[in-house]
Design a protein around this motif. Structure first.
Motif, PDB file in Angstrom:
ATOM      1  N   ARG A  79       0.863  -1.197   0.000  1.00  0.00           N
ATOM      2  CA  ARG A  79       0.000   0.000   0.000  1.00  0.00           C
ATOM      3  C   ARG A  79       0.893   1.239   0.000  1.00  0.00           C
ATOM      4  O   ARG A  79       1.765   1.402   0.852  1.00  0.00           O
ATOM      5  CB  ARG A  79      -0.907  -0.003   1.226  1.00  0.00           C
ATOM      6  CG  ARG A  79      -1.901  -1.159   1.246  1.00  0.00           C
ATOM      7  CD  ARG A  79      -2.727  -1.130   2.515  1.00  0.00           C
ATOM      8  NE  ARG A  79      -3.640   0.019   2.536  1.00  0.00           N
ATOM      9  CZ  ARG A  79      -4.357   0.365   3.604  1.00  0.00           C
ATOM     10  NH1 ARG A  79      -4.239  -0.324   4.749  1.00  0.00           N
ATOM     11  NH2 ARG A  79      -5.177   1.397   3.546  1.00  0.00           N
TER      12      ARG A  79
ATOM     13  N   ASP B 136      -2.161   5.644  -2.134  1.00  0.00           N
ATOM     14  CA  ASP B 136      -3.340   4.802  -1.941  1.00  0.00           C
ATOM     15  C   ASP B 136      -3.986   5.042  -0.576  1.00  0.00           C
ATOM     16  O   ASP B 136      -5.214   5.161  -0.461  1.00  0.00           O
ATOM     17  CB  ASP B 136      -2.957   3.328  -2.077  1.00  0.00           C
ATOM     18  CG  ASP B 136      -2.581   2.965  -3.502  1.00  0.00           C
ATOM     19  OD1 ASP B 136      -2.987   3.691  -4.418  1.00  0.00           O
ATOM     20  OD2 ASP B 136      -1.874   1.953  -3.677  1.00  0.00           O
TER      21      ASP B 136
ATOM     22  N   TYR C 213      -5.767   8.364  -0.327  1.00  0.00           N
ATOM     23  CA  TYR C 213      -7.074   8.319  -1.000  1.00  0.00           C
ATOM     24  C   TYR C 213      -8.116   7.661  -0.092  1.00  0.00           C
ATOM     25  O   TYR C 213      -9.252   8.151   0.027  1.00  0.00           O
ATOM     26  CB  TYR C 213      -6.959   7.552  -2.310  1.00  0.00           C
ATOM     27  CG  TYR C 213      -8.297   7.288  -2.971  1.00  0.00           C
ATOM     28  CD1 TYR C 213      -8.912   8.272  -3.737  1.00  0.00           C
ATOM     29  CD2 TYR C 213      -8.941   6.061  -2.789  1.00  0.00           C
ATOM     30  CE1 TYR C 213     -10.156   8.041  -4.328  1.00  0.00           C
ATOM     31  CE2 TYR C 213     -10.173   5.822  -3.369  1.00  0.00           C
ATOM     32  CZ  TYR C 213     -10.781   6.807  -4.137  1.00  0.00           C
ATOM     33  OH  TYR C 213     -12.015   6.580  -4.712  1.00  0.00           O
ATOM     34  N   GLU C 214      -7.721   6.548   0.549  1.00  0.00           N
ATOM     35  CA  GLU C 214      -8.663   5.848   1.429  1.00  0.00           C
ATOM     36  C   GLU C 214      -9.031   6.704   2.648  1.00  0.00           C
ATOM     37  O   GLU C 214     -10.174   6.658   3.134  1.00  0.00           O
ATOM     38  CB  GLU C 214      -8.058   4.519   1.861  1.00  0.00           C
ATOM     39  CG  GLU C 214      -7.917   3.528   0.707  1.00  0.00           C
ATOM     40  CD  GLU C 214      -7.243   2.244   1.124  1.00  0.00           C
ATOM     41  OE1 GLU C 214      -7.086   2.022   2.351  1.00  0.00           O
ATOM     42  OE2 GLU C 214      -6.860   1.458   0.234  1.00  0.00           O
TER      43      GLU C 214
ATOM     44  N   PHE D 290     -11.547   9.253   1.475  1.00  0.00           N
ATOM     45  CA  PHE D 290     -12.825   8.584   1.227  1.00  0.00           C
ATOM     46  C   PHE D 290     -13.559   8.298   2.538  1.00  0.00           C
ATOM     47  O   PHE D 290     -14.760   8.550   2.667  1.00  0.00           O
ATOM     48  CB  PHE D 290     -12.576   7.279   0.465  1.00  0.00           C
ATOM     49  CG  PHE D 290     -13.834   6.571   0.038  1.00  0.00           C
ATOM     50  CD1 PHE D 290     -14.597   7.056  -1.006  1.00  0.00           C
ATOM     51  CD2 PHE D 290     -14.250   5.423   0.694  1.00  0.00           C
ATOM     52  CE1 PHE D 290     -15.770   6.408  -1.400  1.00  0.00           C
ATOM     53  CE2 PHE D 290     -15.408   4.772   0.311  1.00  0.00           C
ATOM     54  CZ  PHE D 290     -16.174   5.256  -0.736  1.00  0.00           C
ATOM     55  N   ALA D 291     -12.806   7.776   3.524  1.00  0.00           N
ATOM     56  CA  ALA D 291     -13.423   7.479   4.827  1.00  0.00           C
ATOM     57  C   ALA D 291     -13.893   8.747   5.519  1.00  0.00           C
ATOM     58  O   ALA D 291     -14.978   8.779   6.127  1.00  0.00           O
ATOM     59  CB  ALA D 291     -12.420   6.730   5.704  1.00  0.00           C
TER      60      ALA D 291
ATOM     61  N   TRP E  39     -15.828   1.987  10.186  1.00  0.00           N
ATOM     62  CA  TRP E  39     -15.166   3.018   9.377  1.00  0.00           C
ATOM     63  C   TRP E  39     -14.258   3.889  10.243  1.00  0.00           C
ATOM     64  O   TRP E  39     -13.151   4.265   9.814  1.00  0.00           O
ATOM     65  CB  TRP E  39     -16.201   3.902   8.688  1.00  0.00           C
ATOM     66  CG  TRP E  39     -16.679   3.340   7.371  1.00  0.00           C
ATOM     67  CD1 TRP E  39     -17.890   2.791   7.101  1.00  0.00           C
ATOM     68  CD2 TRP E  39     -15.929   3.278   6.147  1.00  0.00           C
ATOM     69  NE1 TRP E  39     -17.962   2.382   5.787  1.00  0.00           N
ATOM     70  CE2 TRP E  39     -16.764   2.678   5.172  1.00  0.00           C
ATOM     71  CE3 TRP E  39     -14.640   3.663   5.780  1.00  0.00           C
ATOM     72  CZ2 TRP E  39     -16.349   2.447   3.857  1.00  0.00           C
ATOM     73  CZ3 TRP E  39     -14.230   3.449   4.467  1.00  0.00           C
ATOM     74  CH2 TRP E  39     -15.069   2.849   3.528  1.00  0.00           C
TER      75      TRP E  39
ATOM     76  N   LYS F 279     -11.142   1.875  10.916  1.00  0.00           N
ATOM     77  CA  LYS F 279     -10.317   1.821   9.696  1.00  0.00           C
ATOM     78  C   LYS F 279      -9.601   3.143   9.468  1.00  0.00           C
ATOM     79  O   LYS F 279      -8.413   3.168   9.091  1.00  0.00           O
ATOM     80  CB  LYS F 279     -11.198   1.490   8.488  1.00  0.00           C
ATOM     81  CG  LYS F 279     -10.428   1.325   7.179  1.00  0.00           C
ATOM     82  CD  LYS F 279     -11.365   1.012   6.036  1.00  0.00           C
ATOM     83  CE  LYS F 279     -10.584   0.753   4.757  1.00  0.00           C
ATOM     84  NZ  LYS F 279      -9.655   1.833   4.383  1.00  0.00           N
TER      85      LYS F 279
ATOM     86  N   ASP G  55      -5.554   3.788   9.241  1.00  0.00           N
ATOM     87  CA  ASP G  55      -4.916   4.403   8.073  1.00  0.00           C
ATOM     88  C   ASP G  55      -4.094   5.633   8.458  1.00  0.00           C
ATOM     89  O   ASP G  55      -3.060   5.916   7.835  1.00  0.00           O
ATOM     90  CB  ASP G  55      -5.969   4.782   7.034  1.00  0.00           C
ATOM     91  CG  ASP G  55      -6.493   3.573   6.268  1.00  0.00           C
ATOM     92  OD1 ASP G  55      -5.848   2.510   6.347  1.00  0.00           O
ATOM     93  OD2 ASP G  55      -7.531   3.699   5.590  1.00  0.00           O
TER      94      ASP G  55
END
Length: 274
Positions: free
Chosen positions: A128, A132, A135-136, A139-140, A163, A166, A170
Motif C-alpha cells: 500500500r 493509496d 485516497y482511502e 474517502f473514509a 469506518w 479503519k 490508516d
C-alpha cells in the motif's frame, strides 16, 4: 562445418556453376583473410571496389557503442550488487496479496519482488502506497462527514464504528508508508541506480538502432559482409537476444532472418567474384 554448408548451397547447380561459385568463395575468403579492419581494407582497395561508405561508417561506430553497452551494464550491476543488501523490505503492515502490478513490491531496480498471475491464480506481494492510503483516508473522512449513516446502518458492508476504526488505522499506516518510501528514495539517490539504469537503457537502444541500420544498408563487397559478420558476432557475444529482434526484407518484401540474409550476401559476392 563450413565445407558442408558450401556444398549444400551449391547443390542443384551444374558442375561448372558449382566450380565457379567455389572459386568465387575462395577469392572472397582470400579477401577476408587480408582484412584486419573495415576502414583499413576500404582505403586499400581501388575506388571502384570500395565498400558502401555508409556501411563502413556504421562499422566504425559499432565497437565503441558495443563497448559502451557492456560498460554501462557492468556499472549498473556493480550498483545492484553493492546496494541491494541495503534495500528495505516493505513493512508487513503495508503488505497484501493482489494482482495490481502497479502496487507490487519492487527491488532496487524496480523489478517485482514477488509477482503474481490471474491466469494461474497466484497473487503478487503488493504494498500500500502513501497515495493509496491518502485516497482511502479522504474517502473514509467523506463518508463519516456526510449524513449517510442517518438512514443506513452500513456503507460498503462497514458500520460507522468500523469506518472509524479503519480511518484510525490508516492515519497510522500512512506514516509507516511515508517512512518506507523515503528510505527507498534515499537509497536510489545515494546508489545512483536511476542514472546508471538510464545510461544502460540509452546504450541498449542506440546499439539496437545501429544493428538495424547495419542490417538494412546493402553491402557491395566482401568488406561489407565482414562488417556485418563482426556486428552479428559481437551482438551474439553481448547477449540479450539482440539479433533475434531483427529481420530484413527480401526483393519480394518478405521478412528474412539476418543470418539467412548474410548467407545470401556471401553467395552473391562470391558469384560476382567467380
Amino acid at each position: 562445418m563450413p565445407k558442408t554448408h558450401v556444398q549444400a548451397a551449391a547443390e542443384g547447380l551444374p558442375s561448372i556453376h558449382r566450380r565457379r561459385l567455389l572459386m568465387g568463395l575462395a577469392a572472397a575468403s582470400a579477401t577476408a583473410a587480408a582484412i584486419t579492419a573495415p576502414e583499413a581494407a576500404a582505403s586499400a582497395l581501388p575506388t571502384s571496389a570500395k565498400e558502401n561508405p555508409e556501411l563502413v561508417r556504421l562499422g566504425d561506430q559499432w565497437h565503441a557503442m558495443a563497448d559502451e553497452l557492456v560498460a554501462a551494464r557492468a556499472a549498473l550491476q556493480r550498483i545492484v550488487n553493492g546496494w541491494s543488501p541495503k534495500w528495505p523490505a516493505a513493512p508487513e503492515a503495508l503488505v497484501y496479496n493482489g494482482w495490481n502490478t502497479e502496487n507490487y513490491e519492487r527491488d532496487l531496480q524496480g523489478h517485482a519482488v514477488q509477482g503474481g498471475s490471474p491466469y494461474s491464480g497466484s497473487r503478487g506481494r503488493c504494498v500500500r502506497s502513501v497515495e493509496d492510503i491518502a485516497y482511502e483516508i479522504r474517502f473514509a473522512e467523506r463518508i463519516l462527514r456526510n449524513k449517510t449513516f442517518a438512514h443506513r446502518k452500513k456503507v460498503q458492508r462497514l458500520t460507522r464504528e468500523q469506518w472509524e476504526v479503519k480511518l484510525a488505522e490508516d492515519y497510522e499506516l500512512i506514516g509507516v508508508a511515508r517512512d518506507y518510501e523515503a528510505q527507498c528514495q534515499r537509497i536510489r539517490e545515494a546508489s545512483g541506480v536511476e542514472a546508471a539504469t538510464k545510461r544502460y537503457l540509452e546504450a541498449e537502444l542506440a546499439l539496437m538502432d545501429l544493428i538495424k541500420q547495419v542490417v538494412s544498408v546493402p553491402e557491395t563487397s566482401m568488406i561489407g559482409i565482414i562488417i556485418k559478420a563482426q556486428v552479428m558476432a559481437r551482438a551474439h557475444e553481448i547477449g540479450n537476444g539482440y539479433l533475434t529482434l531483427f529481420s530484413v526484407k527480401d526483393d519480394k518484401g518478405k521478412s528474412v532472418d539476418i543470418g539467412v540474409c548474410l548467407a545470401q550476401s556471401i553467395l552473391r559476392i562470391a558469384g560476382e567474384q567467380a
